[in-house]
Design an enzyme around this catalytic site. Structure first.
Site, mmCIF file in Angstrom:
data_model
loop_
_atom_site.group_PDB
_atom_site.id
_atom_site.type_symbol
_atom_site.label_atom_id
_atom_site.label_comp_id
_atom_site.label_asym_id
_atom_site.label_seq_id
_atom_site.Cartn_x
_atom_site.Cartn_y
_atom_site.Cartn_z
ATOM 1 N N GLY A 18 0.839 -1.188 0.000
ATOM 2 C CA GLY A 18 0.000 0.000 0.000
ATOM 3 C C GLY A 18 0.873 1.236 0.000
ATOM 4 O O GLY A 18 2.108 1.155 -0.001
ATOM 5 N N MET A 20 2.276 4.941 1.598
ATOM 6 C CA MET A 20 2.685 5.327 2.941
ATOM 7 C C MET A 20 1.453 5.742 3.744
ATOM 8 O O MET A 20 0.457 6.203 3.190
ATOM 9 C CB MET A 20 3.704 6.464 2.890
ATOM 10 C CG MET A 20 5.068 6.021 2.381
ATOM 11 S SD MET A 20 6.353 7.286 2.590
ATOM 12 C CE MET A 20 6.493 7.369 4.390
ATOM 13 N N GLY A 23 -0.974 1.824 6.944
ATOM 14 C CA GLY A 23 -1.046 0.824 8.002
ATOM 15 C C GLY A 23 -0.368 -0.492 7.677
ATOM 16 O O GLY A 23 -0.668 -1.507 8.305
ATOM 17 N N LYS A 24 0.562 -0.494 6.731
ATOM 18 C CA LYS A 24 1.261 -1.729 6.360
ATOM 19 C C LYS A 24 2.053 -2.299 7.531
ATOM 20 O O LYS A 24 1.951 -3.483 7.852
ATOM 21 C CB LYS A 24 2.217 -1.475 5.193
ATOM 22 C CG LYS A 24 1.584 -0.941 3.933
ATOM 23 C CD LYS A 24 2.605 -0.746 2.842
ATOM 24 C CE LYS A 24 3.741 0.178 3.227
ATOM 25 N NZ LYS A 24 3.299 1.556 3.551
ATOM 26 N N GLU A 92 9.449 -2.928 5.172
ATOM 27 C CA GLU A 92 10.047 -2.079 4.138
ATOM 28 C C GLU A 92 10.760 -2.928 3.083
ATOM 29 O O GLU A 92 11.912 -2.667 2.704
ATOM 30 C CB GLU A 92 11.011 -1.063 4.766
ATOM 31 C CG GLU A 92 10.387 -0.164 5.815
ATOM 32 C CD GLU A 92 9.343 0.802 5.266
ATOM 33 O OE1 GLU A 92 9.187 0.870 4.027
ATOM 34 O OE2 GLU A 92 8.686 1.491 6.070
ATOM 35 N N GLY A 93 10.048 -3.933 2.588
ATOM 36 C CA GLY A 93 10.621 -4.856 1.622
ATOM 37 C C GLY A 93 11.136 -4.186 0.364
ATOM 38 O O GLY A 93 12.042 -4.712 -0.296
ATOM 39 N N CYS A 180 -5.010 10.108 -3.333
ATOM 40 C CA CYS A 180 -5.831 9.274 -4.211
ATOM 41 C C CYS A 180 -5.355 9.471 -5.654
ATOM 42 O O CYS A 180 -4.487 10.302 -5.934
ATOM 43 C CB CYS A 180 -7.301 9.649 -4.081
ATOM 44 S SG CYS A 180 -7.686 11.316 -4.681
#
EC number: 2.7.1.21
Length: 204
Positions: A18, A20, A23-24, A92-93, A180
């Site tokens: 998603g 920033m 809520g990842k 933070e892949g 958006c």
């Protein structure tokens, strides 16, 4: 399917992506905490360049934390992996190299549950590898959404508001905003506007 129930004899890869502020990391921590409640041994890794909140912990923007090990390269996981680990979390892949894809699959093939969180697109709206490839090979993909700072709609893009034109710039609210599709403007020098005033002007 957003989250699997753990089966001890099988491994798999879960990816949480998603923009920033979507809520990842919070979701990654939630899943890892649930694994701990189930008395499963977890290990958590993060890129060493991410020093925004805590160098030795994965930290969400709301300051929820979980202890982690900072690493330069995903290959280091093999030397740090403990024999009794059942769940591996990686935050933070997008800051790791493409070798993360094969490492994640190899870990899963060994019976581990692998959970990776990261940005799926960069500040220009382009795919942010290795996350898109990880999404393709994962058993489970969850797409998180933030809230657009302009209109309040679900936000899937990250607007850079300050600093250079390179793909990687580690930052928080000082350098990025969630936007958006309509209000995403991928210019490196895009200013942070008074959106409340702008909306009032549009309405009047």
């Amino acid at each position: 399917m957003s989250e699997f129930s753990y089966v001890h004899t099988r491994g798999w890869v879960e990816v949480v992506v998603g923009s920033m502020f979507s809520g990842k990391t919070e979701e990654l921590i939630r899943r890892l905490r649930r694994a701990e409640f189930a008395r499963l041994q977890i290990q958590v890794f993060k890129p060493i360049i991410d020093k925004r909140y805590n160098e030795m912990a994965v930290t969400s923007h709301d300051l929820t934390t979980i202890d982690s090990t900072p690493i330069h390269d995903a290959e280091e996981i093999w030397n740090l992996l403990k024999p009794n680990t059942k769940v591996v979390g990686i935050d933070e892949g997008q800051f790791f190299g493409q070798n993360l894809v094969q490492i994640a699959q190899d870990l899963a093939d060994r019976g581990l549950r692998v959970i990776i969180a990261g940005l799926d697109t960069d500040w220009q709206g382009k795919p942010f590898e290795p996350m898109p490839t990880l999404m393709a090979v994962a058993e489970s993909v969850t797409k998180q959404h933030a809230v657009c700072v302009v209109c309040g709609a679900p936000a899937s893009r990250t607007q850079r508001t300050a600093g250079g034109d390179g793909q990687v710039l580690v930052g928080t609210h000082d350098a990025y905003e969630a936007r958006c599709r309509q209000h995403f403007k991928p210019e490196v020098d895009a200013p942070t506007l008074d959106w409340k005033l702008k909306r009032e002007m549009e309405i009047s």
